[in-house]
Design an enzyme around this catalytic site. Structure first.
Site, PDB file in Angstrom:
ATOM      1  N   ARG A  25       9.617   2.805  10.946  1.00  0.00           N
ATOM      2  CA  ARG A  25      10.587   2.379   9.927  1.00  0.00           C
ATOM      3  C   ARG A  25      11.953   2.089  10.557  1.00  0.00           C
ATOM      4  O   ARG A  25      12.615   2.968  11.082  1.00  0.00           O
ATOM      5  CB  ARG A  25      10.691   3.414   8.804  1.00  0.00           C
ATOM      6  CG  ARG A  25      11.259   4.753   9.202  1.00  0.00           C
ATOM      7  CD  ARG A  25      11.113   5.758   8.081  1.00  0.00           C
ATOM      8  NE  ARG A  25       9.707   6.092   7.925  1.00  0.00           N
ATOM      9  CZ  ARG A  25       9.260   7.211   7.363  1.00  0.00           C
ATOM     10  NH1 ARG A  25      10.092   8.090   6.868  1.00  0.00           N
ATOM     11  NH2 ARG A  25       7.967   7.451   7.267  1.00  0.00           N
ATOM     12  N   ARG A  69      -0.173  12.875  10.094  1.00  0.00           N
ATOM     13  CA  ARG A  69       1.144  13.471  10.289  1.00  0.00           C
ATOM     14  C   ARG A  69       1.350  14.670   9.381  1.00  0.00           C
ATOM     15  O   ARG A  69       1.004  14.613   8.206  1.00  0.00           O
ATOM     16  CB  ARG A  69       2.244  12.438   9.998  1.00  0.00           C
ATOM     17  CG  ARG A  69       2.284  11.399  11.074  1.00  0.00           C
ATOM     18  CD  ARG A  69       3.428  10.420  10.909  1.00  0.00           C
ATOM     19  NE  ARG A  69       3.401   9.566  12.063  1.00  0.00           N
ATOM     20  CZ  ARG A  69       3.781   8.295  12.089  1.00  0.00           C
ATOM     21  NH1 ARG A  69       4.255   7.729  10.980  1.00  0.00           N
ATOM     22  NH2 ARG A  69       3.712   7.604  13.186  1.00  0.00           N
ATOM     23  N   ASP A 120       4.274  -1.178  11.300  1.00  0.00           N
ATOM     24  CA  ASP A 120       3.845   0.161  10.933  1.00  0.00           C
ATOM     25  C   ASP A 120       3.305   0.802  12.191  1.00  0.00           C
ATOM     26  O   ASP A 120       2.585   0.170  12.970  1.00  0.00           O
ATOM     27  CB  ASP A 120       2.752   0.106   9.860  1.00  0.00           C
ATOM     28  CG  ASP A 120       2.497   1.487   9.306  1.00  0.00           C
ATOM     29  OD1 ASP A 120       3.036   1.812   8.231  1.00  0.00           O
ATOM     30  OD2 ASP A 120       1.782   2.264   9.966  1.00  0.00           O
ATOM     31  N   SER A 166       7.393   7.221  12.915  1.00  0.00           N
ATOM     32  CA  SER A 166       7.080   5.940  12.296  1.00  0.00           C
ATOM     33  C   SER A 166       7.852   4.782  12.901  1.00  0.00           C
ATOM     34  O   SER A 166       8.699   4.942  13.779  1.00  0.00           O
ATOM     35  CB  SER A 166       7.371   6.016  10.807  1.00  0.00           C
ATOM     36  OG  SER A 166       8.755   5.884  10.590  1.00  0.00           O
ATOM     37  N   ASP A 179       0.802  -1.225   0.000  1.00  0.00           N
ATOM     38  CA  ASP A 179       0.000   0.000   0.000  1.00  0.00           C
ATOM     39  C   ASP A 179       0.838   1.281   0.000  1.00  0.00           C
ATOM     40  O   ASP A 179       0.341   2.343  -0.320  1.00  0.00           O
ATOM     41  CB  ASP A 179      -0.935   0.017   1.224  1.00  0.00           C
ATOM     42  CG  ASP A 179      -0.186  -0.177   2.538  1.00  0.00           C
ATOM     43  OD1 ASP A 179       1.053  -0.317   2.506  1.00  0.00           O
ATOM     44  OD2 ASP A 179      -0.822  -0.188   3.605  1.00  0.00           O
ATOM     45  N   HIS A 180       2.106   1.183   0.342  1.00  0.00           N
ATOM     46  CA  HIS A 180       2.921   2.401   0.457  1.00  0.00           C
ATOM     47  C   HIS A 180       3.548   2.808  -0.875  1.00  0.00           C
ATOM     48  O   HIS A 180       3.296   3.873  -1.393  1.00  0.00           O
ATOM     49  CB  HIS A 180       4.027   2.205   1.499  1.00  0.00           C
ATOM     50  CG  HIS A 180       3.570   2.393   2.911  1.00  0.00           C
ATOM     51  ND1 HIS A 180       2.618   1.600   3.494  1.00  0.00           N
ATOM     52  CD2 HIS A 180       3.935   3.283   3.860  1.00  0.00           C
ATOM     53  CE1 HIS A 180       2.421   2.004   4.750  1.00  0.00           C
ATOM     54  NE2 HIS A 180       3.213   3.023   4.990  1.00  0.00           N
TER      55      HIS A 180
HETATM   56  C1  MIC Z   1       4.400   6.423   8.088  1.00  0.00           C
HETATM   57  O1  MIC Z   1       3.230   6.740   8.253  1.00  0.00           O
HETATM   58  O2  MIC Z   1       5.355   7.174   8.362  1.00  0.00           O
HETATM   59  C2  MIC Z   1       4.708   5.045   7.562  1.00  0.00           C
HETATM   60  C3  MIC Z   1       5.294   5.215   6.235  1.00  0.00           C
HETATM   61  O3  MIC Z   1       3.524   4.304   7.431  1.00  0.00           O
HETATM   62  C4  MIC Z   1       5.656   4.386   8.559  1.00  0.00           C
HETATM   63  C5  MIC Z   1       6.230   3.133   8.125  1.00  0.00           C
HETATM   64  C6  MIC Z   1       7.345   3.291   7.156  1.00  0.00           C
HETATM   65  O4  MIC Z   1       8.106   4.251   7.203  1.00  0.00           O
HETATM   66  O5  MIC Z   1       7.464   2.406   6.337  1.00  0.00           O
HETATM   67  C7  MIC Z   1       5.059   4.155   9.930  1.00  0.00           C
HETATM   68  O6  MIC Z   1       4.202   4.894  10.344  1.00  0.00           O
HETATM   69  O7  MIC Z   1       5.498   3.255  10.654  1.00  0.00           O
HETATM   70 FE1  SF4 Z   2       0.104   4.835   5.073  1.00  0.00          FE
HETATM   71 FE2  SF4 Z   2       1.512   5.525   7.243  1.00  0.00          FE
HETATM   72 FE3  SF4 Z   2       0.023   7.317   5.928  1.00  0.00          FE
HETATM   73 FE4  SF4 Z   2      -1.160   5.442   7.289  1.00  0.00          FE
HETATM   74  S1  SF4 Z   2       0.135   7.041   8.119  1.00  0.00           S
HETATM   75  S2  SF4 Z   2      -1.710   6.096   5.226  1.00  0.00           S
HETATM   76  S3  SF4 Z   2       0.209   3.694   6.981  1.00  0.00           S
HETATM   77  S4  SF4 Z   2       1.838   6.242   5.145  1.00  0.00           S
END
Ligand code: MIC
Ligand code: SF4
Length: 647
Positions: free
Chosen positions: A539, A382, A120, A537, A64-65
């Site tokens: 990550r 965010r 995540d 996140s 999904d990313h």
């Molecule tokens: C995000 O919202 O920052 C992400 C991308 O979903 C991350 C995960 C990632 O960096 O792959 C998260 O929230 O953990």
């Molecule tokens: Fe995707 Fe992270 Fe954004 Fe949620 S917050 S939509 S998991 S990138």
């Protein structure tokens, strides 16, 4: 003595420890989820552990990313790897186009009373259905898939008492924004938020999920709602009523803290740039000219959210303002099909919305970046600096109601000012259930060969630290550094998630373009940080990248939970200043020495950092337990479990 919901679930899953807040515990994990941006690493770690098949009740791999890479085969390579790895290892696979992991998991897999570990940070979304759902790094999820328990600090349980009733055009997003306003992005550290009170029964599961989702922005371990009649209705509409079970706190349950929110007093709120806790009343920023509006993300892209927006446009007959670019990314294929079935797809198109893919999309900077210096109002969770893909953009976070009103007017608008009658969205009797893009694991795993393209380049651990660390402070940063600062998202860097040497070039590139080069030239060194280091996140690239560049320790005033665990997993020592003022006694470029010959478990053990440049000693603590110390000594958790599995 009665138990609260969190204690009930932990008690039935407890493997180690005794539920004393602040003490280490280990819990059994029933389900895991991964998404592609963190999942590639999770399955590479799992493969490196050498087990044939996952040991969980259910594991799901979502894409999904990184769905729409502009040129280059990296995404497609990752997707193929993930699909074949899932088939082989006994994992369900949800293909790109099926939806955002958290939305789909809530719809199709989440079960009240069970535990979920996801790579995540917004995994707590499933808390909306009454699951204990926690975000972690890919390595911790790989370990859970290998049947290992998940180690965490027993959280304090905060009871959030919701009473009264939301007024029209005030919604779930405003509840969580109110909590962020009161508690800040650090307010949830070491805590689980358990919702209760009269107000809960008016919130449907998707609304609850908006709240538990964005509880991640409080820095909380997770958030959870009871499983009640509403939960039953949602699961029934998903054809999953057989999996429903009730879950409530005992009447005499106790809590470590209590927060009261009178829902009838809330009004539309908005998080201003560049932090989710920079919350104001919409009224206070009303009238600000807006260039784009984005509706979607795992926070606000449900049937309820999109239908509310659709109804607002339908009832007013208005179009998107000519100077606004507005986009909708539905949370899942199910949501998209519901919109189609009920005629809202047509409403959106007529109103002038752009319909983006049902994926993370703009939330992670994958397209739809705002114009330079532009203002974007988003229903997301965010608004960190630069996350939208435009460095100098000003991103605001608000409810779908506020976003819709703003899209119509071209300026930030309180939805109550449209003069509309209250919009009530009820759950449908049955959702459009379509699991055709979810694939079960292979019947015969031996027949599956894991496909690994040339852009997949795995580095799982490094040499153990040894007894003495020395080197230069390569970077000194301030408070609230996010993982987006350490490893940025965005269309250029995200496709490199399965290529450690390549992605490491971008470590801290938004803060200091020469960081990676300097780290390589100096053969590694140290990072000094302020409060809440590594928030945001899950990550783990924010730990793997620095590990690859030779970072030995991070010395900070305090750490965010997931990043702290990720540092340990990759053998980087996290140290905390005993006296916060000592932060001022180290500068970038200083030469540090750390003697680890007495490195042993213990909350109060002191590790002395000698600043050779300044000729002073600085006391720090690590607070690590026995297992964590052994992991650091082994050079990371992979090396540690390999030793363990081999025994
Ligand atoms: C995000 O919202 O920052 C992400 C991308 O979903 C991350 C995960 C990632 O960096 O792959 C998260 O929230 O953990
Ligand atoms: Fe995707 Fe992270 Fe954004 Fe949620 S917050 S939509 S998991 S990138």
């Amino acid at each position: 003595m009665g138990l609260n919901i969190v204690q009930k679930i932990i008690k039935t899953h407890l493997v180690e420890g005794d539920m004393t807040p602040g003490k280490p515990i280990a819990i059994r994990i029933d389900q895991t989820l991964t998404q592609d941006a963190t999942g590639t690493m999770a399955y590479l770690h799992f493969e490196a552990m050498g087990l044939p098949k996952v040991q969980t009740e259910l594991s799901v791999s979502y894409v999904d990313h990184n769905t729409l890479q502009a040129g280059g085969p990296e995404n497609a390579n990752d997707h193929l790897f993930l699909q074949t790895a899932a088939a082989k290892f006994g994992v369900y696979f949800s293909k790109a186009g099926n939806g955002i992991c958290h939305q789909v998991h809530l719809e199709r897999f989440a079960v009240p009373g069970k535990t979920l570990l996801g790579s995540d940070s917004h995994t707590p979304t499933a808390g909306g259905i009454g699951m204990l759902a926690i975000g972690a790094g890919g390595m911790d999820v790989a370990l859970a898939m290998a049947g290992e328990p998940f180690y965490l600090t027993m959280p304090k349980v905060v009871r959030v008492n919701l009473y009264g009733k939301l007024r029209p055009f005030v919604s779930a997003k405003d509840i969580i924004l109110e909590l962020l306003r009161r508690l800040t992005v650090k307010g949830g550290l070491g805590r689980v938020f358990e919702y209760g009170g009269e107000g809960v029964k008016y919130l449907t599961v998707p609304e609850r999920a908006t709240i538990t989702n964005m509880g991640a922005e409080l820095g909380a371990t997770t958030s959870i709602f009871p499983s009640d009649e509403q939960t039953y209705l949602f699961m029934k509409a998903q054809g999953r009523e057989a999996q429903w079970r009730p879950l409530q706190a005992d009447p005499d349950a106790t809590y470590d803290e209590v927060i009261d929110i009178d829902l009838s007093e809330l009004e539309p709120l908005i998080a201003c740039p560049h932090m989710p806790d920079n919350v104001k009343k919409v009224k206070e920023v009303e009238g600000l000219r807006v260039h784009q509006v984005a509706i979607g993300s795992c926070t606000n892209s449900s049937y309820r959210d999109l239908k509310t927006v659709g109804e607002m446009f339908k009832r007013t007959g208005k179009m998107v303002h000519p100077m606004v670019s507005a986009a909708i990314s539905p949370g899942s294929k199910q949501v998209l099909r519901m919109m189609d079935k009920e005629g809202y797809y047509d409403v959106f198109l007529r109103a002038g919305f752009r319909i983006l893919e049902n994926a993370c999309g703009p939330c992670i900077g994958m397209g739809f970046a705002p114009p330079s210096g532009g203002v974007s109002v988003r229903t997301f969770n965010r608004n960190f600096y630069g996350r939208s893909g435009t460095k100098d953009a000003e991103v605001y976070l608000a409810s779908p109601e506020t976003a819709a009103a703003t899209a119509m007017k071209g300026v930030i608008t309180d939805p109550r000012d449209l003069g509309l009658e209250e919009i009530k969205v009820f759950l449908p009797e049955k959702f459009e259930i379509d699991d055709s893009m979810i694939y079960a694991p292979a019947a015969d795993p031996d027949e599956v060969e894991i496909w690994k393209g040339p852009t997949i380049n795995y580095v799982g651990y490094k040499e153990p630290l040894g007894d003495k660390l020395e080197g230069e402070v390569l970077l000194k940063v301030g408070d609230n550094i996010t993982t987006d600062h350490i490893i940025p998202g965005g269309a250029k860097i995200l496709p490199l998630r399965s290529n450690i040497p390549a992605i490491s070039e971008y470590v801290y590139s938004v803060v200091d373009e020469t960081f990676a080069q300097r780290a390589k030239e100096k053969g590694g060194g140290f990072i000094v940080g302020g409060e809440n280091y590594g928030q945001g996140s899950s990550r783990e690239h924010a730990a793997i990248g620095p590990m690859y560049l030779g970072i030995k320790a991070v010395i900070a005033k305090s750490f965010a939970r997931i990043h702290h665990a990720n540092l340990i997993n990759f053998g980087i020592l996290p140290l905390v200043f005993v006296n916060k003022e000592d932060y001022d006694k180290i500068d970038q470029g200083d030469w540090l020495e750390i003697d680890l010959s007495n490195f042993a478990p213990g909350e109060d053990n002191i590790i002395t950092v000698i600043n050779r440049t300044k000729g002073i000693s600085i006391p720090t603590k690590h607070g690590l337990n026995k297992r964590q110390v052994e992991i650091i000594k082994a050079g990371g958790v992979l090396a540690y479990v390999k030793q363990k599995f081999e025994k």
